[in-house]
Write a protein that holds these residues in place. Sequence first.
Motif, PDB file in Angstrom:
ATOM      1  N   PRO A 378       5.110 -11.835  -7.270  1.00 23.86           N
ATOM      2  CA  PRO A 378       5.292 -11.010  -8.606  1.00 23.86           C
ATOM      3  C   PRO A 378       5.042  -9.486  -7.822  1.00 23.86           C
ATOM      4  CG  PRO A 378       3.218 -12.089  -8.008  1.00 23.86           C
ATOM      5  CD  PRO A 378       4.128 -12.654  -7.128  1.00 23.86           C
ATOM      6  N   GLN A 379       5.207  -8.619  -8.592  1.00 15.03           N
ATOM      7  CA  GLN A 379       5.085  -7.301  -8.484  1.00 15.03           C
ATOM      8  C   GLN A 379       3.791  -6.676  -7.798  1.00 15.03           C
ATOM      9  OE1 GLN A 379       4.861  -4.708 -11.827  1.00 15.03           O
ATOM     10  NE2 GLN A 379       6.403  -2.897 -10.686  1.00 15.03           N
ATOM     11  N   PHE A 380       3.838  -5.896  -6.646  1.00 12.33           N
ATOM     12  CA  PHE A 380       2.704  -5.537  -6.041  1.00 12.33           C
ATOM     13  C   PHE A 380       1.650  -4.729  -6.807  1.00 12.33           C
ATOM     14  CE2 PHE A 380      -0.076  -3.131  -3.278  1.00 12.33           C
ATOM     15  CZ  PHE A 380      -0.203  -3.837  -2.098  1.00 12.33           C
ATOM     16  N   ILE A 381       0.403  -5.240  -7.169  1.00 13.58           N
ATOM     17  CA  ILE A 381      -0.560  -4.623  -7.572  1.00 13.58           C
ATOM     18  C   ILE A 381      -1.851  -4.577  -6.726  1.00 13.58           C
ATOM     19  CG2 ILE A 381       0.125  -4.878  -9.871  1.00 13.58           C
ATOM     20  CD1 ILE A 381      -1.969  -7.025 -10.286  1.00 13.58           C
ATOM     21  N   SER A 382      -2.662  -3.409  -7.121  1.00 13.33           N
ATOM     22  CA  SER A 382      -4.122  -3.604  -6.505  1.00 13.33           C
ATOM     23  C   SER A 382      -5.068  -3.665  -7.208  1.00 13.33           C
ATOM     24  CB  SER A 382      -4.228  -2.366  -5.777  1.00 13.33           C
ATOM     25  OG  SER A 382      -3.590  -2.573  -4.254  1.00 13.33           O
ATOM     26  N   ASN A 383      -6.199  -4.579  -7.272  1.00 11.15           N
ATOM     27  CA  ASN A 383      -7.157  -4.766  -7.990  1.00 11.15           C
ATOM     28  C   ASN A 383      -8.204  -3.622  -7.592  1.00 11.15           C
ATOM     29  OD1 ASN A 383      -9.180  -5.658  -9.643  1.00 11.15           O
ATOM     30  ND2 ASN A 383      -9.034  -7.943  -8.928  1.00 11.15           N
ATOM     31  N   ILE A 384      -8.508  -2.705  -8.586  1.00  7.15           N
ATOM     32  CA  ILE A 384      -9.540  -1.832  -8.204  1.00  7.15           C
ATOM     33  C   ILE A 384     -10.800  -2.398  -8.082  1.00  7.15           C
ATOM     34  CG2 ILE A 384      -9.486   0.669  -8.554  1.00  7.15           C
ATOM     35  CD1 ILE A 384      -8.507   0.081 -11.367  1.00  7.15           C
ATOM     36  N   GLN A 441      -8.312 -18.942 -13.618  1.00  9.59           N
ATOM     37  CA  GLN A 441      -8.955 -18.004 -14.868  1.00  9.59           C
ATOM     38  C   GLN A 441      -7.511 -17.659 -15.741  1.00  9.59           C
ATOM     39  OE1 GLN A 441     -10.078 -14.517 -12.556  1.00  9.59           O
ATOM     40  NE2 GLN A 441     -11.841 -15.636 -11.688  1.00  9.59           N
ATOM     41  N   GLU A 442      -7.936 -17.110 -16.734  1.00  5.17           N
ATOM     42  CA  GLU A 442      -7.129 -16.884 -17.658  1.00  5.17           C
ATOM     43  C   GLU A 442      -6.370 -15.212 -17.215  1.00  5.17           C
ATOM     44  OE1 GLU A 442      -7.642 -16.158 -21.843  1.00  5.17           O
ATOM     45  OE2 GLU A 442      -8.581 -18.369 -21.884  1.00  5.17           O
ATOM     46  N   ASP A 443      -7.269 -14.659 -16.706  1.00  5.32           N
ATOM     47  CA  ASP A 443      -6.595 -13.042 -16.233  1.00  5.32           C
ATOM     48  C   ASP A 443      -5.928 -13.467 -14.838  1.00  5.32           C
ATOM     49  OD1 ASP A 443      -5.925 -10.545 -15.652  1.00  5.32           O
ATOM     50  OD2 ASP A 443      -8.104  -9.943 -15.450  1.00  5.32           O
ATOM     51  N   LYS A 444      -4.639 -13.208 -14.785  1.00  5.64           N
ATOM     52  CA  LYS A 444      -3.780 -13.573 -13.725  1.00  5.64           C
ATOM     53  C   LYS A 444      -3.857 -12.216 -12.638  1.00  5.64           C
ATOM     54  CE  LYS A 444      -2.963 -18.098 -14.429  1.00  5.64           C
ATOM     55  NZ  LYS A 444      -4.195 -18.934 -14.036  1.00  5.64           N
ATOM     56  N   THR A 445      -4.356 -11.228 -13.197  1.00  3.13           N
ATOM     57  CA  THR A 445      -4.168  -9.993 -12.603  1.00  3.13           C
ATOM     58  C   THR A 445      -4.737 -10.116 -11.098  1.00  3.13           C
ATOM     59  OG1 THR A 445      -4.600  -8.819 -14.558  1.00  3.13           O
ATOM     60  CG2 THR A 445      -4.204  -7.380 -12.703  1.00  3.13           C
ATOM     61  N   MET A 451      -2.058 -12.314  -4.092  1.00  4.69           N
ATOM     62  CA  MET A 451      -0.721 -13.005  -3.474  1.00  4.69           C
ATOM     63  C   MET A 451       0.175 -11.718  -2.836  1.00  4.69           C
ATOM     64  SD  MET A 451      -1.753 -15.912  -3.633  1.00  4.69           S
ATOM     65  CE  MET A 451      -0.477 -16.402  -2.729  1.00  4.69           C
ATOM     66  N   THR A 452       0.379 -10.712  -3.639  1.00  3.99           N
ATOM     67  CA  THR A 452       1.145  -9.614  -3.259  1.00  3.99           C
ATOM     68  C   THR A 452       0.848  -8.993  -2.018  1.00  3.99           C
ATOM     69  OG1 THR A 452       0.087  -8.213  -4.908  1.00  3.99           O
ATOM     70  CG2 THR A 452       2.245  -9.320  -5.596  1.00  3.99           C
ATOM     71  N   HIS A 453      -0.779  -9.068  -1.671  1.00  2.00           N
ATOM     72  CA  HIS A 453      -1.172  -8.341  -0.721  1.00  2.00           C
ATOM     73  C   HIS A 453      -0.860  -8.961   0.723  1.00  2.00           C
ATOM     74  CE1 HIS A 453      -3.402  -5.232  -2.981  1.00  2.00           C
ATOM     75  NE2 HIS A 453      -3.660  -4.575  -1.887  1.00  2.00           N
ATOM     76  N   LEU A 454      -0.923 -10.360   0.544  1.00  2.00           N
ATOM     77  CA  LEU A 454      -0.713 -11.488   1.353  1.00  2.00           C
ATOM     78  C   LEU A 454       0.790 -11.314   1.796  1.00  2.00           C
ATOM     79  CD1 LEU A 454      -2.913 -14.520   0.362  1.00  2.00           C
ATOM     80  CD2 LEU A 454      -3.525 -12.885   2.092  1.00  2.00           C
ATOM     81  N   ALA A 455       1.666 -11.343   0.870  1.00  2.00           N
ATOM     82  CA  ALA A 455       2.969 -11.166   1.198  1.00  2.00           C
ATOM     83  C   ALA A 455       3.136  -9.963   1.945  1.00  2.00           C
ATOM     84  CB  ALA A 455       3.799 -11.382  -0.047  1.00  2.00           C
TER      85      ALA A 455
END
Length: 528
Positions: A378-384, A441-445, A451-455
């Motif tokens: 998925p698109q790279f995001i960071s969880n603040i 969890q329902e929230d997949k963020t 996953m994107t951090h790992l990739a």
Amino acid sequence: MKKSFYITTPIYYPSAKLHIGHAYCTTLCDVLARYHRLKGDDTYFLTGSDEHGMKIEKNAALNNKSPQEFVDEIVVGFKKLWKALDISNDDYIRTTEKRHVETVQKIFSYFLKNNDIYLGEYEGWYCKECEAFWTDIQVGEEHLCPDCHRPVSKAKEEAYFFKTSKYLDDLLKIYDSNEKFITPESRKNEMINTFIKPGLEDLCVSRTSFSWGIPVKENPKHVIYVWLDALVNYISALGYLQKDDTLFKKFWLNDNCEKVHVLGADITRFHAIYWPMFLKALNLPLPNREFVHGLLMTKDGKMSKSKGNTIDPYPLIEEYGVDAVRYYLAREVNFGSDGQFTPEQFVERINMDLANNIGNLLNRTLSMINKYYDGVIPQFISNINNPYDSDLDQTIINSVKEYEECLNDLRVTDALIAATKIGARANKYIDETTPWVLAKQEDKTPLQSVMTHLAYSLYVSAVLLSIVLTRKSKEILLQLGLDGNINYETILNQHILDNVKINKGLPLFPRLDETIEVEKIKQMMNIK
RNA sequence: CGCGGAGUAGAGCAGUCUGGUAGCUCGUCGGGCCCAUAACCCGGAGGUCGGUGGUUCAAAUCCGCCCUCCGCAACCA
């Protein structure tokens, strides 16, 4: 202005088969060359062979061959090994090549004309074995060669000499002005204490006692003695004093080019003392660094035929792959100090760093992407809200920085330690974030950020390690779903893997069974 | 007194220049996790830093002496 980088190995002497020690030195140079190419520097990497001298003449005769035939055959083996090790040299210089011979002769003539070389009759202590003259102090009261400890005898021979005294002040200035000219520093001190303080003699640069060498044009019964011949390879290969000297101008005469010689301790004297003098006499720029590497030894000490403890790199490459061997060589021994080759450490290194760390990280990450995202990153995001994300981000940035700093200072081992920190941190990150819990969890963020951090961590690791893992780095990128091309400019682009379809394959480096593999390697070592 | 390097947990090493709770990787023991290649993560045990004398409030670190190992000499980076 674009930076450039010129790096050389010593030119190896083709009197015996190469062993893993030679592979060690050449691999280190290759890693540095690949790093500079990766960074986009104009890079030129040279290796070759030093093919003249009395020993070659003798060995050829023993084998009923002409010296030329003899070296031709051995050099084929040298080149084959470099190919097997994925050595990316841009050229291979042989001192028997016409281009080299002509340059050496021109230099010799120039030195003669310029009064740097004179014909003299040397009366001194001569060691036949080392083909070298020594001073009174050096041979001591017992009159033994300081090099080989054999008895020396007073000898008189017509010979040409290079006037070292003329350039001694220049040399000392060079040492003072550039702290890193010779490293490690202990090597420089050794030169000063052993050779310069006792009084440097003029260097004998010709021989009349054998003929397998480059003839002195002005006096053909003399052949040019080994060091004036051999050292010149670093510039003759670039076209110095030849019709086409484009490369010489581009690299050697370029102030913006970092010129690096890597060499073994046994030839430090020639590189650290005479080579700078020759260059001064030619009014040419000096190399920036001369790096004296350590020795890769076995438990029995230094590798040598007589001890029967030399290690042939081929069976290792065949059994474990070129990536594993290169990684071992570049990582295990601190560049500059001596190190030990043991089968246990070889296997351990591969298991820990390659199988368990990066290999396993790739495997577990791709499994999860398949499972949770149908194989599309998925698109790279960071969880603040997740402190682990920023910590991993920081680790990556720091590692890249450290990697560059180390490699710019020729510290290959440290650079690899920095690079593998990312994989170690990412493995820990998985435990910290427990993606298998997040998946429920329902929230997949949060899961998406993990996953994107790992990739992305894998992507950066692959690029950094590509200078060593010439093949497996591409494999990582292919499994991540990229095309396998390595591009350093995009290393900090966290979005490079957005929406890429992965292509999970077999484990990168299968874990080795230590007991079995150590036994195998021991057997390889016994095949002397 | 040839020259140089080294002696730090079971193994391999860093730290010594710029003294101040002894650190890393691996092994070992215990725990955790389950995505993964018996892998990964956390924790514990384990060292009088070769010996000895000195300087100092304090020494692995500075100074003196001693011991041991290795390389430089035989084909050998």
